[in-house]
Design a protein around this motif. Structure first.
Motif, PDB file in Angstrom:
ATOM      1  N   ASP A  67       0.812  -1.139   0.015  1.00 30.73           N
ATOM      2  CA  ASP A  67      -0.103   0.051   0.087  1.00 30.73           C
ATOM      3  C   ASP A  67       0.931   1.321   0.140  1.00 30.73           C
ATOM      4  O   ASP A  67       0.344   2.300  -0.668  1.00 30.73           O
ATOM      5  CB  ASP A  67      -0.923  -0.029   1.066  1.00 30.73           C
ATOM      6  CG  ASP A  67      -1.832   1.303   1.494  1.00 30.73           C
ATOM      7  OD1 ASP A  67      -2.373   1.492   0.270  1.00 30.73           O
ATOM      8  OD2 ASP A  67      -1.833   2.052   2.309  1.00 30.73           O
ATOM      9  N   ILE A  68       1.886   1.299   0.578  1.00 35.37           N
ATOM     10  CA  ILE A  68       2.658   2.450   1.088  1.00 35.37           C
ATOM     11  C   ILE A  68       3.668   2.818  -0.049  1.00 35.37           C
ATOM     12  O   ILE A  68       4.769   1.631   0.138  1.00 35.37           O
ATOM     13  CB  ILE A  68       3.017   2.727   2.339  1.00 35.37           C
ATOM     14  CG1 ILE A  68       1.793   2.838   3.156  1.00 35.37           C
ATOM     15  CG2 ILE A  68       3.823   4.030   2.749  1.00 35.37           C
ATOM     16  CD1 ILE A  68       1.940   2.677   4.860  1.00 35.37           C
ATOM     17  N   SER A  69       4.317   3.551  -0.601  1.00 38.73           N
ATOM     18  CA  SER A  69       5.542   3.764  -1.370  1.00 38.73           C
ATOM     19  C   SER A  69       5.915   5.176  -1.125  1.00 38.73           C
ATOM     20  O   SER A  69       5.108   6.082  -0.875  1.00 38.73           O
ATOM     21  CB  SER A  69       5.303   3.542  -2.671  1.00 38.73           C
ATOM     22  OG  SER A  69       4.420   4.380  -3.401  1.00 38.73           O
ATOM     23  N   ALA A  70       7.165   5.607  -1.079  1.00 34.29           N
ATOM     24  CA  ALA A  70       7.682   7.032  -1.120  1.00 34.29           C
ATOM     25  C   ALA A  70       8.663   7.227  -2.209  1.00 34.29           C
ATOM     26  O   ALA A  70       9.528   6.402  -2.509  1.00 34.29           O
ATOM     27  CB  ALA A  70       8.172   6.920   0.543  1.00 34.29           C
ATOM     28  N   THR A  71       8.724   8.445  -2.669  1.00 36.93           N
ATOM     29  CA  THR A  71       9.866   8.852  -3.398  1.00 36.93           C
ATOM     30  C   THR A  71      10.403  10.272  -3.030  1.00 36.93           C
ATOM     31  O   THR A  71       9.597  11.097  -2.802  1.00 36.93           O
ATOM     32  CB  THR A  71       9.113   8.918  -4.894  1.00 36.93           C
ATOM     33  OG1 THR A  71       8.556   7.686  -5.292  1.00 36.93           O
ATOM     34  CG2 THR A  71      10.134   9.499  -5.852  1.00 36.93           C
ATOM     35  N   ALA A  72      11.795  10.427  -3.019  1.00 35.11           N
ATOM     36  CA  ALA A  72      12.565  11.532  -2.749  1.00 35.11           C
ATOM     37  C   ALA A  72      13.056  11.885  -3.911  1.00 35.11           C
ATOM     38  O   ALA A  72      13.515  10.860  -4.709  1.00 35.11           O
ATOM     39  CB  ALA A  72      13.492  11.489  -1.765  1.00 35.11           C
ATOM     40  N   GLN A  73      13.108  13.262  -4.377  1.00 39.80           N
ATOM     41  CA  GLN A  73      13.543  13.740  -5.613  1.00 39.80           C
ATOM     42  C   GLN A  73      14.247  14.914  -5.450  1.00 39.80           C
ATOM     43  O   GLN A  73      13.859  15.901  -4.716  1.00 39.80           O
ATOM     44  CB  GLN A  73      12.584  13.768  -6.880  1.00 39.80           C
ATOM     45  CG  GLN A  73      12.748  14.322  -8.030  1.00 39.80           C
ATOM     46  CD  GLN A  73      11.623  14.209  -8.914  1.00 39.80           C
ATOM     47  OE1 GLN A  73      11.092  13.273  -9.177  1.00 39.80           O
ATOM     48  NE2 GLN A  73      11.207  15.568  -9.514  1.00 39.80           N
ATOM     49  N   ILE A  74      15.437  15.316  -6.384  1.00 33.72           N
ATOM     50  CA  ILE A  74      15.868  16.359  -6.262  1.00 33.72           C
ATOM     51  C   ILE A  74      16.229  17.028  -7.681  1.00 33.72           C
ATOM     52  O   ILE A  74      16.391  15.989  -8.663  1.00 33.72           O
ATOM     53  CB  ILE A  74      17.517  16.317  -5.530  1.00 33.72           C
ATOM     54  CG1 ILE A  74      18.220  17.624  -5.575  1.00 33.72           C
ATOM     55  CG2 ILE A  74      18.470  15.315  -6.287  1.00 33.72           C
ATOM     56  CD1 ILE A  74      19.340  17.872  -4.594  1.00 33.72           C
TER      57      ILE A  74
END
Length: 664
Positions: free
Chosen positions: A431-438
């Motif tokens: 259910d849970i996903s996370a993304t970090a972006q620069i």
């Protein structure tokens, strides 16, 4: 109207011709689907193999086989593959508009096909070249990334229709077929004509698209190409004059017939035209033959030629734009020819990941056909040259992690530019996903900031602006049970913008040499209780800018309360409800029809008006029907609603439309 009728006739003809095509080998189709890339399930709102999307086809042994809805593939420029979605969801309602995409963060003008004022900005950027300009005309201008390619087991047709304002309508007719399992083509035309409620705001637009998609028999050579021609015409009136603004806001029944309100002028029109040929083909030098192979090497070539122009015509000069060189038959026309070539070498290894190296060339020619001499100085009429660029990409998936990186830099030419982009994704559970972006970007402002010529004296300039530099970090949490949350923070230096100067009170190009900080927090969550649902989208924004060159509302929200049910023994699926749209007061950008650009103003705030829409949507087999009472609260919440200063938003109106899919 003739173009719209012709589009329907052509699609009906093609549908009849290909209705009896031979069967496609299912094994060959599955093999090709694997070569296209793994479909992204998250990109599809709701994919269901429903009976309404099924069709039957005869095989040689007379067996009946059913082609699933998931066999109708839609392939993006980046090779992301999704399926045709014939379901009816609230997100389909959000996309049932002129742009055919969710327009949250935009507020349209009163007539369909005019333009949109922007309530939120995303400063993520991977472009290295200036954009054309006339950005207010580009909301419906289809760029390379807006064109999809297709692979279908049987011919597919989609017809889109929606009523417009007063005289006219909006249609989008689309047809695609695989003549063989390896060759597909599609043809489409979107046309609009709408008279509008106010004086001299007729719109007439057309977008023609033709695509082909081919894979060789040995599945080593792949080709995609498209041809797009577009013409977007708008009559311009400069908005309501000051007296009409007072009459509009008074709510006097005498002025509810909007055509009697006076506008600033009634003798101008603007048009944006463009044509593009795009080719994207590749050859697998080394390909994976079986599950034990670890390496893949691909040579890819992308070529694109685009020729476009923006033209503003006015029969007689208007004091609205100041003094003019000529008092009649004013015509401002700017053109851009851009020829783009890129060569890529793509290497994939199971252990190292996917790597790409590329070199590119941009040959550009922007400008005018005449020279302007102003105050003894000659303003050049052309910006042209060649830009050579190098770049690369990297992608690696390891267990629950997904890493991506991209970079590019201009090596030679008159425009400096570079960008770096990186992201890391992690899937915590189902259910849970996370993304970090620069993201970092440095590029020249759009061409019309650097060079502009006009028959109006004050609209002539040649600027040597610095590159606009942006840095952005973003975090995205995605969860159906919790919520979708996006947080991004950007800093912008040397931001270019248009604003009326304090001396002539006419539009000029400026550059903000201080640093702007810009925070956005967006939350999306749907709450369900039985057959009822509350769909929420909320956006908080905060800008720190001492020069007030970037203005956005602090809070923007869209909330939809709706009811869904099956009726008549599941023959009809119904959704009905109310959508609430709102944004807080802020210094809303003004609109300059000569430039076809929005300009900064800090004199008066606009906003703080609710917009309520009541809708009834239904699905019968492959047909989706939409009926909406738009802005039904307009008469009892006050006549203070604007899309831009002097440009009122839409009054209460009832509009109808359908989307109809044919499977043959």
């Amino acid at each position: 109207m003739k173009k719209i009728f012709l589009a329907f006739v052509l699609l009906a003809f093609f549908g009849g011709v290909y209705a009896q095509k031979k069967d496609i080998s299912k094994e060959e189709l599955e093999k090709l689907k694997k070569e296209l890339g793994r479909p992204k399930q998250d990109d599809v709102e709701s994919l269901q193999s429903v009976n309404s999307g099924d069709y039957k086809k005869n095989t040689k042994n007379a067996k009946q086989q059913i082609a699933k809805i998931t066999d109708y593939l839609i392939i993006s420029r980046e090779n992301d593959t999704t399926y045709l979605d014939t379901t009816l969801t609230i997100y389909k309602d959000y996309k049932f508009n002129y742009l055919r995409k969710d327009d949250f963060g935009l507020i349209p003008f009163s007539n369909l096909g005019q333009t949109y004022n922007t309530l939120t900005y995303n400063f993520e950027n991977t472009n290295l070249m200036p954009s054309f300009g006339a950005q207010a005309r580009h909301f419906n201008y289809m760029e390379i990334e807006d064109i999809n390619y297709y692979r279908v087991p049987t011919p597919l047709t989609e017809l889109f229709f929606k009523t417009a304002f007063e005289q006219g309508q909006l249609v989008d007719a689309f047809f695609t077929v695989n003549t063989t399992p390896r060759f597909n083509f599609s043809i489409a035309y979107k046309g609009l004509r709408s008279l509008g409620k106010y004086q001299h705001i007729l719109t007439s637009t057309g977008n023609f698209r033709f695509t082909t998609n081919y894979t060789s028999k040995n599945i080593r050579y792949h080709l995609r190409t498209h041809i797009v021609t577009q013409d977007l015409l708008n009559q311009e009136n400069g908005g309501l004059n000051d007296d009409s603004v007072l009459n509009f806001e008074s709510g006097d029944p005498e002025f509810l017939k909007r055509a009697i309100l006076e506008v600033n002028f009634e003798n101008a029109e603007s048009i944006l035209k463009g044509k593009r040929f795009h080719l994207d083909h590749s050859f697998d030098i080394v390909r994976k033959k079986d599950s034990t192979s670890r390496n893949k090497l691909i040579l890819r070539h992308i070529m694109s030629f685009e020729d476009k122009y923006y033209q503003y015509n006015q029969a007689n000069a208007s004091g609205f734009f100041g003094n003019a060189f000529n008092n009649s038959n004013l015509q401002d026309k700017v053109t851009l020819e851009n020829f783009y070539n890129q060569v890529q070498l793509n290497y994939s290894n199971d252990l190292l990941g996917d790597m790409q190296f590329n070199v590119s060339n941009n040959n550009y020619n922007y400008g005018y056909d005449k020279l302007i001499v102003l105050n003894g100085e000659t303003i050049t009429n052309r910006l042209k040259g060649d830009i050579y660029t190098a770049g690369g990409k990297y992608h690696k998936r390891y267990k629950s992690f997904d890493l991506e990186g991209e970079m590019g830099i201009n090596i030679t030419g008159d425009f400096d530019g570079n960008f770096i982009k990186g992201s890391a994704s992690f899937k915590l559970n189902e259910d849970i996903s996370a993304t970090a972006q620069i993201n970092h970007s440095s590029k020249a402002p759009n061409y019309n900031f650097l060079l502009y010529q006009s028959d109006y004296i004050n609209y002539n300039w040649q600027n040597n602006f610095n590159n606009t530099e942006t840095q952005q970090i973003a975090f995205h949490l995605k969860s159906k049970k919790l919520a979708n949350i996006v947080v991004d923070y950007a800093t912008i230096t040397d931001y270019a913008y248009f604003k009326k100067d304090g001396i002539s009170n006419l539009t000029k190009a400026f550059q903000n040499n201080s640093t702007i900080t810009y925070l956005r927090v967006k939350l999306e969550k749907e709450i369900r209780l039985g057959k009822f649902a509350l769909n929420n989208t909320m956006l908080y924004q905060n800008v720190q800018d001492e020069n007030k060159s970037l203005n956005v509302p602090e809070l923007t929200t869209r909330n939809t309360l709706y009811y869904s049910t099956n009726m008549f023994k599941n023959a009809l699926f119904l959704q009905t409800g109310v959508t609430f749209n709102y944004f807080t007061k802020y210094y809303m950008d003004d609109y300059d029809p000569l430039l076809a650009e929005f300009i900064v103003q800090n004199e008066k705030q606009y906003g703080n008006f609710p917009r309520l829409d009541f809708f009834i949507n239904a699905k019968i087999r492959q047909t989706r029907i939409y009926l909406k009472a738009e802005h039904f609260n307009s008469s009892f919440t006050g006549y203070n609603y604007y899309s831009a200063p002097n440009y009122p938003y839409r009054d209460f109106t009832v509009r109808f439309g359908i989307v109809w899919n044919f499977f043959m």
